[in-house]
Scaffold this active site. Structure first.
Site, PDB file in Angstrom:
ATOM      1  N   ASP A  33     -37.567 -17.083 -13.328  1.00  0.00           N
ATOM      2  CA  ASP A  33     -36.389 -16.461 -12.739  1.00  0.00           C
ATOM      3  C   ASP A  33     -35.456 -17.609 -12.320  1.00  0.00           C
ATOM      4  O   ASP A  33     -35.882 -18.758 -12.210  1.00  0.00           O
ATOM      5  CB  ASP A  33     -36.858 -15.651 -11.524  1.00  0.00           C
ATOM      6  CG  ASP A  33     -35.713 -15.090 -10.730  1.00  0.00           C
ATOM      7  OD1 ASP A  33     -34.840 -14.453 -11.323  1.00  0.00           O
ATOM      8  OD2 ASP A  33     -35.699 -15.299  -9.489  1.00  0.00           O
ATOM      9  N   ASP A  60     -32.296 -17.426  -9.753  1.00  0.00           N
ATOM     10  CA  ASP A  60     -31.931 -17.425  -8.333  1.00  0.00           C
ATOM     11  C   ASP A  60     -33.182 -17.334  -7.460  1.00  0.00           C
ATOM     12  O   ASP A  60     -33.945 -16.378  -7.566  1.00  0.00           O
ATOM     13  CB  ASP A  60     -31.002 -16.230  -8.070  1.00  0.00           C
ATOM     14  CG  ASP A  60     -30.641 -16.104  -6.608  1.00  0.00           C
ATOM     15  OD1 ASP A  60     -30.668 -17.123  -5.894  1.00  0.00           O
ATOM     16  OD2 ASP A  60     -30.324 -14.979  -6.173  1.00  0.00           O
TER      17      ASP A  60
HETATM   18  P1  B16 Z   1     -24.686 -11.601 -11.781  1.00  0.00           P
HETATM   19  P2  B16 Z   1     -32.031 -13.684 -10.651  1.00  0.00           P
HETATM   20  C1  B16 Z   1     -29.980 -12.220  -9.721  1.00  0.00           C
HETATM   21  O1  B16 Z   1     -30.480 -13.427 -10.231  1.00  0.00           O
HETATM   22  C2  B16 Z   1     -29.569 -12.409  -8.280  1.00  0.00           C
HETATM   23  O2  B16 Z   1     -30.719 -12.667  -7.472  1.00  0.00           O
HETATM   24  C3  B16 Z   1     -28.872 -11.179  -7.760  1.00  0.00           C
HETATM   25  O3  B16 Z   1     -28.456 -11.389  -6.426  1.00  0.00           O
HETATM   26  C4  B16 Z   1     -27.666 -10.877  -8.656  1.00  0.00           C
HETATM   27  O4  B16 Z   1     -26.995  -9.705  -8.229  1.00  0.00           O
HETATM   28  C5  B16 Z   1     -28.145 -10.715 -10.099  1.00  0.00           C
HETATM   29  O5  B16 Z   1     -28.811 -11.905 -10.512  1.00  0.00           O
HETATM   30  C6  B16 Z   1     -26.983 -10.449 -11.063  1.00  0.00           C
HETATM   31  O6  B16 Z   1     -26.152 -11.585 -11.107  1.00  0.00           O
HETATM   32  O7  B16 Z   1     -23.763 -10.826 -10.908  1.00  0.00           O
HETATM   33  O8  B16 Z   1     -24.358 -13.068 -11.871  1.00  0.00           O
HETATM   34  O9  B16 Z   1     -24.833 -10.971 -13.155  1.00  0.00           O
HETATM   35  O10 B16 Z   1     -32.809 -13.799  -9.376  1.00  0.00           O
HETATM   36  O11 B16 Z   1     -32.494 -12.531 -11.528  1.00  0.00           O
HETATM   37  O12 B16 Z   1     -31.950 -14.994 -11.392  1.00  0.00           O
HETATM   38 MG    MG Z   2     -34.576 -14.394  -8.109  1.00  0.00          MG
END
Ligand code: B16
Ligand code: MG
Length: 216
Positions: free
Chosen positions: A9, A11
């Site tokens: 993953d 984030d």
């Molecule tokens: P985006 P991950 C996620 O990343 C985030 O944790 C989450 O907060 C976010 O809303 C989601 O990606 C979508 O991101 O708006 O940039 O498409 O933890 O799956 O890497």
């Molecule tokens: Mg994450």
């Protein structure tokens, strides 16, 4: 079954974009006059953009065109913030682990719900260490559905049981378990309690330790 790959993953595992997501959602929430705290942002970890917006709106209803505009606005703030990202923002231990996996001939794949994942890994300087990318653009059904991780394993031609998913969110651990993957949870026990193994972070974590953990 031998472990052949790790699905990371983004984030909360390889970097902390949660702070930038928080600031971007906070800007939007302030403009809409909706209270939104850092604690509430914790619940949005791993949750895709649309579901995150609906959680932030707390039941307030808007027409679809307005929802789209809110998402675009949040994303434009987010894109501004992530321009600050540099290789110094890779979380402790992550680059070393990716390098070790590469040197050992195992594979690393990105499994992130973010539609901006490619840009983030390039800014972090780790794109070159990843063998494939599965992100928010790869599949329609996001975490907690297993589709994103299945897409990642498919790109390598490996079975779920040959891959360890490394995740910091409850939605991501659910997705991994649903898909038949090994799950390594990072962070507070309460958030990733269902994972097969749990560590505080990737700091000082070496490949041999991980392979030993998942060979039992
Ligand atoms: P985006 P991950 C996620 O990343 C985030 O944790 C989450 O907060 C976010 O809303 C989601 O990606 C979508 O991101 O708006 O940039 O498409 O933890 O799956 O890497
Ligand atoms: Mg994450």
């Amino acid at each position: 079954m031998k472990i052949k790959a790790f699905i990371f993953d983004l984030d909360g595992v390889l970097t902390d974009t949660a702070e930038y997501h928080y600031r971007a959602w906070k800007f939007l929430a302030d403009e809409l006059g909706i209270p939104f705290t850092r604690e509430e942002n914790e619940a949005l970890r791993g949750i895709p953009r649309r579901e995150s917006l609906l959680m932030l709106l707390k039941g307030r209803e808007y027409p679809e065109t307005q929802l789209q505009e809110f998402m675009e606005r949040k994303n434009s703030y987010y894109l501004e913030f992530i321009r600050e990202i540099s290789p110094a923002d890779v979380l402790p231990g992550a680059r070393e682990l990716l390098e070790e996996i590469r040197a050992t001939g195992l594979k690393s794949v990105l499994g992130s719900a973010s539609k901006n994942a490619q840009e983030v890994i390039e800014r972090l300087g780790i794109a070159i260490l990843l063998d494939a990318v599965s992100d928010g653009n790869s599949v329609p059904r996001q975490k907690p559905a297993p589709d994103l991780f299945l897409h990642a394993a498919n790109q390598l031609g490996y079975l779920p049981g040959e891959c360890v998913v490394v995740e910091d969110s409850a939605a991501g651990i659910d997705a991994a378990l649903e898909g038949g993957f090994w799950a390594l949870g990072l962070g507070p026990q309460a958030r990733v309690a269902k994972a097969h193994r749990i560590l505080p972070s990737l700091e000082n974590v070496w490949l041999a330790d991980l392979l030993a953990m998942f060979s039992r």
